[in-house]
Scaffold this active site. Sequence first.
Site, PDB file in Angstrom:
ATOM      1  N   LYS A  22      14.525  -0.363  -2.639  1.00  0.00           N
ATOM      2  CA  LYS A  22      13.704  -0.590  -3.430  1.00  0.00           C
ATOM      3  C   LYS A  22      13.393   0.565  -4.602  1.00  0.00           C
ATOM      4  CE  LYS A  22       9.366   1.412  -2.131  1.00  0.00           C
ATOM      5  NZ  LYS A  22       9.310   2.784  -3.652  1.00  0.00           N
ATOM      6  N   ASN A  23      14.215   1.814  -4.385  1.00  0.00           N
ATOM      7  CA  ASN A  23      14.197   2.812  -5.435  1.00  0.00           C
ATOM      8  C   ASN A  23      15.010   2.886  -5.888  1.00  0.00           C
ATOM      9  OD1 ASN A  23      11.490   3.295  -3.707  1.00  0.00           O
ATOM     10  ND2 ASN A  23      11.971   5.116  -3.055  1.00  0.00           N
ATOM     11  N   ARG A  92       3.872   3.046  -9.356  1.00  0.00           N
ATOM     12  CA  ARG A  92       4.308   4.676 -10.521  1.00  0.00           C
ATOM     13  C   ARG A  92       5.576   4.740 -11.577  1.00  0.00           C
ATOM     14  NH1 ARG A  92       1.124   9.369 -10.111  1.00  0.00           N
ATOM     15  NH2 ARG A  92       2.752   9.852 -11.142  1.00  0.00           N
ATOM     16  N   CYS A 116      -2.609   8.860  -7.358  1.00  0.00           N
ATOM     17  CA  CYS A 116      -2.142   8.472  -6.570  1.00  0.00           C
ATOM     18  C   CYS A 116      -2.222   8.421  -5.070  1.00  0.00           C
ATOM     19  CB  CYS A 116      -0.427   8.497  -6.974  1.00  0.00           C
ATOM     20  SG  CYS A 116       0.732   8.169  -5.119  1.00  0.00           S
ATOM     21  N   ARG A 121       0.925  14.050  -8.660  1.00  0.00           N
ATOM     22  CA  ARG A 121       2.643  13.091  -9.050  1.00  0.00           C
ATOM     23  C   ARG A 121       2.152  12.979 -10.597  1.00  0.00           C
ATOM     24  NH1 ARG A 121       3.999   8.177  -5.973  1.00  0.00           N
ATOM     25  NH2 ARG A 121       6.123   8.615  -6.181  1.00  0.00           N
ATOM     26  N   PRO A 122       2.301  14.493 -11.053  1.00  0.00           N
ATOM     27  CA  PRO A 122       2.545  14.800 -12.560  1.00  0.00           C
ATOM     28  C   PRO A 122       4.334  14.285 -12.250  1.00  0.00           C
ATOM     29  CG  PRO A 122       3.328  16.672 -11.568  1.00  0.00           C
ATOM     30  CD  PRO A 122       2.890  16.190 -10.011  1.00  0.00           C
ATOM     31  N   ASP A 124       5.483  15.468 -15.907  1.00  0.00           N
ATOM     32  CA  ASP A 124       5.559  17.089 -16.354  1.00  0.00           C
ATOM     33  C   ASP A 124       7.075  16.996 -16.965  1.00  0.00           C
ATOM     34  OD1 ASP A 124       5.118  17.643 -14.281  1.00  0.00           O
ATOM     35  OD2 ASP A 124       6.334  19.832 -14.382  1.00  0.00           O
ATOM     36  N   LEU A 125       7.606  16.876 -15.963  1.00  0.00           N
ATOM     37  CA  LEU A 125       9.280  16.934 -16.110  1.00  0.00           C
ATOM     38  C   LEU A 125       9.924  15.934 -16.317  1.00  0.00           C
ATOM     39  CD1 LEU A 125       9.757  18.224 -12.376  1.00  0.00           C
ATOM     40  CD2 LEU A 125      10.000  19.387 -14.333  1.00  0.00           C
ATOM     41  N   ASP A 309       9.960  10.297   2.649  1.00  0.00           N
ATOM     42  CA  ASP A 309       9.619   8.469   2.609  1.00  0.00           C
ATOM     43  C   ASP A 309       9.958   8.308   4.118  1.00  0.00           C
ATOM     44  OD1 ASP A 309       8.937   8.616  -0.373  1.00  0.00           O
ATOM     45  OD2 ASP A 309      11.064   7.473  -0.423  1.00  0.00           O
ATOM     46  N   ILE A 331       7.320  18.087   0.113  1.00  0.00           N
ATOM     47  CA  ILE A 331       7.747  16.610  -1.275  1.00  0.00           C
ATOM     48  C   ILE A 331       5.845  17.377  -1.875  1.00  0.00           C
ATOM     49  CG2 ILE A 331       8.785  15.559  -2.541  1.00  0.00           C
ATOM     50  CD1 ILE A 331      10.749  17.204  -1.815  1.00  0.00           C
ATOM     51  N   ARG A 401       4.845  -3.981   0.220  1.00  0.00           N
ATOM     52  CA  ARG A 401       4.948  -3.063  -1.594  1.00  0.00           C
ATOM     53  C   ARG A 401       6.977  -2.836  -1.804  1.00  0.00           C
ATOM     54  NH1 ARG A 401       2.631   1.453  -3.048  1.00  0.00           N
ATOM     55  NH2 ARG A 401       3.701   1.626  -5.133  1.00  0.00           N
TER      56      ARG A 401
HETATM   57  N1  EPU Z   1       6.677  16.459  -9.577  1.00  0.00           N
HETATM   58  C1  EPU Z   1       6.390  17.006 -10.479  1.00  0.00           C
HETATM   59  N2  EPU Z   1       6.456  17.044 -12.108  1.00  0.00           N
HETATM   60  C2  EPU Z   1       7.039  15.781 -12.293  1.00  0.00           C
HETATM   61  C3  EPU Z   1       7.435  14.864 -10.819  1.00  0.00           C
HETATM   62  C4  EPU Z   1       7.290  15.017  -9.856  1.00  0.00           C
HETATM   63  O1  EPU Z   1       5.781  18.600 -10.926  1.00  0.00           O
HETATM   64  O2  EPU Z   1       6.923  15.549 -13.561  1.00  0.00           O
HETATM   65  C5  EPU Z   1       6.949  16.705  -8.115  1.00  0.00           C
HETATM   66  C6  EPU Z   1       6.610  15.570  -7.470  1.00  0.00           C
HETATM   67  O3  EPU Z   1       4.695  15.729  -7.217  1.00  0.00           O
HETATM   68  C7  EPU Z   1       6.553  15.701  -5.625  1.00  0.00           C
HETATM   69  C8  EPU Z   1       7.598  15.923  -6.329  1.00  0.00           C
HETATM   70  O4  EPU Z   1       8.507  16.952  -7.508  1.00  0.00           O
HETATM   71  O5  EPU Z   1       6.275  16.748  -5.390  1.00  0.00           O
HETATM   72  C9  EPU Z   1       9.359  15.179  -6.648  1.00  0.00           C
HETATM   73  O6  EPU Z   1       8.471  13.960  -6.441  1.00  0.00           O
HETATM   74  P1  EPU Z   1       9.860  13.012  -7.324  1.00  0.00           P
HETATM   75  O7  EPU Z   1       9.279  13.231  -9.012  1.00  0.00           O
HETATM   76  O8  EPU Z   1      10.919  13.249  -7.539  1.00  0.00           O
HETATM   77  O9  EPU Z   1       9.636  11.229  -6.521  1.00  0.00           O
HETATM   78  P2  EPU Z   1       9.440   9.801  -7.714  1.00  0.00           P
HETATM   79  O10 EPU Z   1      11.080  10.009  -8.063  1.00  0.00           O
HETATM   80  O11 EPU Z   1       8.058  10.157  -8.435  1.00  0.00           O
HETATM   81  C10 EPU Z   1      10.969   9.239  -5.907  1.00  0.00           C
HETATM   82  C11 EPU Z   1      10.126   7.776  -4.904  1.00  0.00           C
HETATM   83  C12 EPU Z   1       9.562   8.224  -3.885  1.00  0.00           C
HETATM   84  C13 EPU Z   1       9.599   9.315  -3.205  1.00  0.00           C
HETATM   85  C14 EPU Z   1      10.044  10.424  -4.343  1.00  0.00           C
HETATM   86  C15 EPU Z   1      10.622  11.682  -3.233  1.00  0.00           C
HETATM   87  C16 EPU Z   1      11.015   5.421  -6.391  1.00  0.00           C
HETATM   88  C17 EPU Z   1      10.232   4.951  -6.350  1.00  0.00           C
HETATM   89  N3  EPU Z   1       9.641   6.496  -5.270  1.00  0.00           N
HETATM   90  O12 EPU Z   1       9.920   8.757  -6.968  1.00  0.00           O
HETATM   91  O13 EPU Z   1       8.969   7.395  -2.740  1.00  0.00           O
HETATM   92  O14 EPU Z   1       9.281   9.984  -2.309  1.00  0.00           O
HETATM   93  O15 EPU Z   1      11.229  10.313  -5.828  1.00  0.00           O
HETATM   94  O16 EPU Z   1      11.835  11.209  -2.675  1.00  0.00           O
HETATM   95  O17 EPU Z   1      12.489   5.977  -6.146  1.00  0.00           O
HETATM   96  C18 EPU Z   1       8.386   5.531  -1.288  1.00  0.00           C
HETATM   97  O18 EPU Z   1       9.616   4.743  -1.513  1.00  0.00           O
HETATM   98  O19 EPU Z   1       7.277   5.519  -0.688  1.00  0.00           O
HETATM   99  C19 EPU Z   1       8.142   6.200  -2.198  1.00  0.00           C
HETATM  100  C20 EPU Z   1       6.733   7.245  -2.729  1.00  0.00           C
END
Ligand code: EPU
Length: 437
Positions: A22-23, A92, A116, A121-122, A124-125, A309, A331, A401
Amino acid sequence: MDQFVIDGGHPLSGSIAVSGSKNASLPILAVSVMTSDACVFRNVPRLRDVQTQVKILNTLGVESQWVRDAITTRVRDDYNSTAPYELVKQMRAGVCVLGPLVAARGEAVVSLPGGCVIGERPIDLHLRGLQALGAEIRIEHGYVHAKAPKGGLKGAEIYLGGRFGSSVLATDNVMCAAVLARGTTVIECAACEPEVVDLAECLNSMGARIEGAGSPRITIHGVRRLKGCDWAVIPDRIEAATFLIAGALTRSPITVKGARAQHLLAVIDVLRQMGVEVKRKGQNMTVVPVERPKAYEVTTLPFPAFPTDVQSQIMALMAVATGTSVITERIYPDRFMAAAELKRMGANISVTNGQAVVHGVESLAGAEVMASDLRASAALVVAALAAHGQTRISRVYHIDRGYERIEERLRRLGARIQRVREPGTTGDEPAQAAGAG
Ligand code: EPU
C-alpha cells in the site's frame, strides 16, 4: 458498515501470499502526473486507500484503468491541479501528489489533510523541502498552494530531518519535485524505507537520475522530462509482518509467501527474541511457533529499525507472552489505540508518555471491540484469531484501507472469520474522515 465476527482459539495452517505494498503504491501512482506517456503500475493492492488515490488522480486529469492488479494511467490534456479536501481528508497520503504536481505543472493546490487518529501529523518538512527548491508556498482556506518560480524549480541541498527523524512522504515529495528541477539536489536525512527506494527506482525507470535511495543521503540530478513506465510495486512488508504475528499468536506454522525478508529483519529479530523463529526459504517465510512467547522490549524507529506500523500487532503478541514487555513508540507517541481494545479482551496493558507496558496474560478472551485505525484493527484481528470464544470487531472499514480481502485470505488458512453488516447500519454510510495511513 461491516463487522468481523471471529471465533478464535483455532490453529491455522497453510500459506498466504502477500499483496503489493500500500505505502509504496500510493506515492508511485502519483508519478503518473509527471509524464504525458502512459504508465502501467502492477502488483497494486485493491484497497480503499488506493481507490482514494486513484480518485485524487482522476480529479487531477489522470485517466485510469484498473484491471486485476494493474493500473494503467495517462494524463488528459485538460487537467486541473487541485486535490480536494473531500478526498485528502480520507487519506493523508493524498498529500504525496504535491511534489509531482509542482514539478510537472509548476503549481499545485492540495488540501491540508486535517486530523489523524494516530497523532499529530504535520507536513512542515514537505513544505520546507519544496521551498528549498524555490517553490512559493501559501496556505489559504485549508489548502496548500505551491508554485514553482518562473524558470522552474532549482536543485538545492536540503536537510529533511524533523523532530522524529526522517519523513517518508516528505522524502517522496521532495525527491519527485527534484527529479524535474534544474541542477542537482541533495536530500540529507532522507527516509530509508523500502517504499522510498521503490519510488526512486520507478522514477529512474522513467528516466530520472536518482542515486542513494535507501540511504540517508539521496542525490538527484534533474532531468527535463520523464517517459512512461511499467512498474511492479514491492510486496507489503507490513502485511507480511501482520501474518507472521498471526501465526505466532495462533501457534500455527503458517507460511507467508512472496515477502522480502530484507525488508523485515527487525520484525523477524523481535519475533526471534520472543522465542518465535521464522524459517526463510527463498521468498517464503514460515513461522516456527512456541507454546508461549517471551516478553521483550521494542522501540519503533524509522527503517531499518522496528516499524511503527507493526507496533499494534506486536503488542497483541506481547499481551500473551510470559513476563512484562515494554513498547516505546518514537514515531507517533500517541499511537496506542489498540491497547484499550486489547484490554477488553483481557490484556493487561498500561500506556503512559509514549510507552506501553504489557504484562503478559495466559490467554485472551473474545469480546466486542472497535477498530479505530488501520494497524490497531489488524492487531485486533490477529488477537481475536487466538482468543478463546467470539470477538466482534466493528468499523472494519479501517482494515479495508490496508489489507485486501483479509477475511477471505485468513479463511483459507482455516480461520473462522466472517464479515457481517453492522446492526443498525445500511452499508451506505459515507467513508470516515481522518484515516491514518
Ligand atoms: N513529521 C513531521 N513533519 C512532517 C512530516 C512528518 O514532524 O512534515 C513527523 C510525523 O509526525 C511523524 C514522523 O515525522 O512523527 C514520521 O512521519 P512520516 O512523515 O515518515 O510518516 P508519513 O510519511 O506521513 C508513512 C506511512 C505511515 C507510516 C509512516 C512512518 C504512507 C502512506 N504512510 O507516513 O503508514 O506509519 O510513514 O513509517 O507511506 C500505515 O500504513 O498504517 C501508516 C500510518
